[in-house]
Design a protein around this motif. Structure first.
Motif, PDB file in Angstrom:
ATOM      1  N   PHE A   1       4.965   5.223  -2.280  1.00 55.93           N
ATOM      2  CA  PHE A   1       5.489   5.819  -0.907  1.00 55.93           C
ATOM      3  C   PHE A   1       6.699   5.473  -0.630  1.00 55.93           C
ATOM      4  O   PHE A   1       7.502   4.872  -1.269  1.00 55.93           O
ATOM      5  CB  PHE A   1       4.918   4.722   0.165  1.00 55.93           C
TER       6      PHE A   1
ATOM      7  N   ASP B   1       6.120   8.898   4.774  1.00 52.70           N
ATOM      8  CA  ASP B   1       4.674   9.101   3.921  1.00 52.70           C
ATOM      9  C   ASP B   1       3.837   8.364   4.807  1.00 52.70           C
ATOM     10  O   ASP B   1       4.251   7.357   5.610  1.00 52.70           O
ATOM     11  CB  ASP B   1       4.784   8.458   2.555  1.00 52.70           C
ATOM     12  N   GLY B   2       2.541   8.601   4.611  1.00 57.05           N
ATOM     13  CA  GLY B   2       1.472   8.051   5.472  1.00 57.05           C
ATOM     14  C   GLY B   2       0.130   8.490   4.865  1.00 57.05           C
ATOM     15  O   GLY B   2       0.094   9.313   4.278  1.00 57.05           O
TER      16      GLY B   2
ATOM     17  N   ASN C   1      -6.309   4.740  10.596  1.00 52.76           N
ATOM     18  CA  ASN C   1      -5.002   4.963  10.360  1.00 52.76           C
ATOM     19  C   ASN C   1      -4.154   3.693   9.660  1.00 52.76           C
ATOM     20  O   ASN C   1      -3.571   3.062  10.762  1.00 52.76           O
ATOM     21  CB  ASN C   1      -4.238   5.812  11.346  1.00 52.76           C
TER      22      ASN C   1
ATOM     23  N   THR D   1      -1.611   0.824   8.198  1.00 51.58           N
ATOM     24  CA  THR D   1      -0.202   0.746   8.001  1.00 51.58           C
ATOM     25  C   THR D   1       0.120   0.446   6.698  1.00 51.58           C
ATOM     26  O   THR D   1      -0.420  -0.222   6.003  1.00 51.58           O
ATOM     27  CB  THR D   1       0.322  -0.664   9.014  1.00 51.58           C
TER      28      THR D   1
END
Length: 621
Positions: free
Chosen positions: A179, A183-184, A209, A211
């Protein structure tokens, strides 16, 4: 019986259906589940991929192929490129094919790296290999030996093989993806064309979603070989901090008028702010003059000795001129209207973080080490009065060299304990760093640490309004980050010098008269300097007083230098003798019994700024 143990192994291995995501930064010396990916019993080796990004050191396919000992022709075909010498855009993603196999209990892709210049394990793991392994793993695999030019290090990159007994059916590849900022998981799912649920499941993350953090890795489950539809677009790189951008539209007449109104408002607000700043600075100067006069009059009344304002030996011996106090700092109280927010933790979360206040998690009286959201924190047990005071102090300060207060857990009543949650830098306290003989601090790291401590004290002494004295500076209240930078801790604690946590040599005017001023911090800083150059710890000052007598003169030239060398930390193999002498003289000036003979924090910063290496100052926090 054999069938019984087979079922036991299957049950135990059900946890291996998923690999844990490790949210701790690459440079951390701590290991958590996910720091390395654990082998499963269904597949011991596989062919898979890792993602690498072009950078200033490795700009072409030829450079990257050489780093990973690959044939660049195969790399060209895999990454849809035509020339091995074309300079790639910085950040352009490159697929690296690897052989992933089980070694012991962990999967790894084994490579080697020839050291061409002196570097740390962190710089190699997190810089050269971009976090595809943690620095602690690299150090462990190479027995944490000192790195020298010409050394060939063993580099076990993070990788994993799929286990098709899991609920994610048909997965053939687990691609190791590092990452970066911006980014996610949702973005990653779209780029690889996979479901967010599969991505979360394989990495044991909480959907929908979760972390994630920069400088960490994640496994991307794919049913077919990856293709380059996930490359960085051919558009300008994002602005620093990945701020959102908007397209620029040519303004019409009404837009121009609106812009003029906005510009006029900005100019008016700026003038108002400048006037307010001027008022704050003038008031601060007047307040400081009043406080200095009050301090001198108090000493004249209470001290049985007559104190003459003798010029500081530091000013005449090191700087060559007297210093004037800095007056360009803006008090953070001007922003007092902004809300100071903290995470509010329940007592159950605090118990889980400290394993129900386990003694093994206890680091000192009423202080625990814990883990919250996969990050190590320091949890301090306090009364309600202490809690309110510490929060009030931290709400008015904000500096890179001061430990962040992240959250609080309030007691049910004023008579029950409350808990404050602070960040915990990965290298622990300075005292522990100096005590590690196997990984001794280099000279450049010690001078940078000294400079950072002085910078934090300068902020407290000169850039807060009213000025604030720490009153509890010692090597156990100074914490060191993964990049060997400093954060001051234990700020705002009531009666700091009288607390049981304070250990060390204390300024005599506080012990005799209770005089608490910035000069108490200067004295404590001198003690820390002596610890930095000698690595010794002195509880009552007797050891240091005897050890630095040679700085007062009387020795022959040869004997003087020999006594200095014998006082230095014997783990230090190389250091500039002139700088060592300068630090020793500075420390002696700081621990003068008469507070008026001690240098100011301005003088200290001027001396240390000449020693700090420019490349060290550019390190990222």
């Amino acid at each position: 019986m054999i069938l019984f143990w087979f079922f036991i192994l299957v049950c135990l291995d059900s946890s291996q259906a998923q690999q844990y995501y490790d949210g701790i930064e690459c440079a951390s010396s701590l290991s958590y589940p996910g720091s390395r990916y654990t082998c499963n019993m269904f597949q011991n080796s596989c062919r898979t991929y890792v993602v690498y990004r072009a950078n200033q050191q490795f700009q072409t396919i030829a450079d990257i192929s050489s780093l990973f000992h690959m044939d660049y022709d195969a790399m060209l075909r895999l990454n849809n490129l035509t020339s091995h010498s074309v300079v790639l855009r910085s950040g352009r993603e490159v697929l690296i094919p690897i052989n992933c196999s089980c070694s012991g209990q962990y999967f790894e892709a084994s490579f080697s790296y020839l050291v061409s210049k002196i570097m740390s394990y962190s710089e190699i793991a997190c810089g050269v290999f971009e976090g595809l392994l943690k620095s602690s793993t690299l150090a462990e695999e190479n027995l944490a030996q000192a790195i020298n030019m010409g050394d060939e290090l063993r580099v076990p990159l993070k990788c994993a093989c799929p286990d098709n007994s899991t609920s994610v059916k048909g997965v053939e590849y687990l691609v190791t993806y590092p990452f970066i900022e911006g980014d996610g998981p949702i973005l990653l799912s779209k780029r690889f064309g996979i479901s967010p649920e599969d991505l979360s499941f394989v990495n044991n993350l909480e959907p929908p979603n979760p972390t994630v953090f920069p400088n960490t890795t994640i496994l991307v489950p794919l049913r077919k070989p990856p293709v380059l539809n996930f490359n960085i677009p051919d558009s300008p790189p994002p602005t620093p901090g990945f701020l959102p951008t908007v397209s620029v539209v040519k303004p019409n007449n009404s837009t121009r008028l609106r812009v003029l109104y906005i510009a006029g408002s900005v100019v008016g607000f700026s003038l108002l702010l400048l006037a307010l700043m001027a008022c704050v600075v003038m008031y601060r100067r007047a307040y400081k003059r009043w406080k200095i006069e009050k301090f001198h009059s108090f000493n004249a009344r209470s001290s049985p000795l007559s104190i003459s304002p003798v010029r500081s030996p530091l000013k005449s011996g090191l700087t060559g001129r007297s210093s004037s106090p800095m007056s360009t700092c803006l008090s953070p109280d001007i922003l007092a209207g902004l809300k100071y927010s903290l995470f509010n933790y329940s007592i159950e979360e605090i118990r889980r973080a400290t394993r129900d206040f386990n003694e093994e998690n206890k680091t000192s009286a009423r202080v625990y080490r814990g883990v919250i959201n996969n990050a190590e924190v320091m949890i301090k047990q306090m009364t309600s009065v202490e809690t309110s005071h510490v929060i009030d102090v931290h709400s008015k300060i904000n500096h890179i060299n001061i430990l962040n207060l992240e959250g609080v857990s309030y007691g049910e009543s004023d008579l029950s304990w409350s808990y404050l949650v602070f960040e915990l830098p990965s290298n622990g306290c300075l005292r522990d760093c100096l005590s590690h003989t196997s990984n001794s601090l280099q000279w450049s790291q010690r001078t940078q640490i000294a400079f950072d401590i002085a910078t934090g004290l300068h902020y407290l002494h000169c850039c807060t309004f009213p000025s604030y004295a720490h009153l509890n500076i010692n090597s156990r209240n100074i914490f060191v980050t993964g990049n060997w930078r400093v954060k001051l801790a234990n700020i705002g604690t009531l009666s700091a010098l009288g607390s049981s946590e304070n250990k060390g040599w204390v300024a005599p005017e506080y012990l005799l008269y209770g005089s608490a001023s910035e000069k108490v911090d200067i004295f404590a800083f001198g003690v820390v300097l002596l610890e930095l150059i000698s690595a010794r710890e002195d509880i009552d000052g007797k050891l240091f007083k005897e050890s630095i007598k040679f700085l007062g003169g009387g020795s022959s030239e040869g004997g003087f230098l020999e006594q200095l060398r014998s006082f230095m930390d014997q783990q230090l193999k190389e250091y500039p003798l002139a700088e060592a002498l300068c630090l020793a003289v500075l420390a002696k000036a700081c621990v003068e019994d008469d507070p008026l003979h001690r240098p100011s924090i301005d003088d200290i910063i001027k001396v240390l700024a000449r020693m700090v290496e420019p490349e060290v100052n550019r390190h990222v926090w």
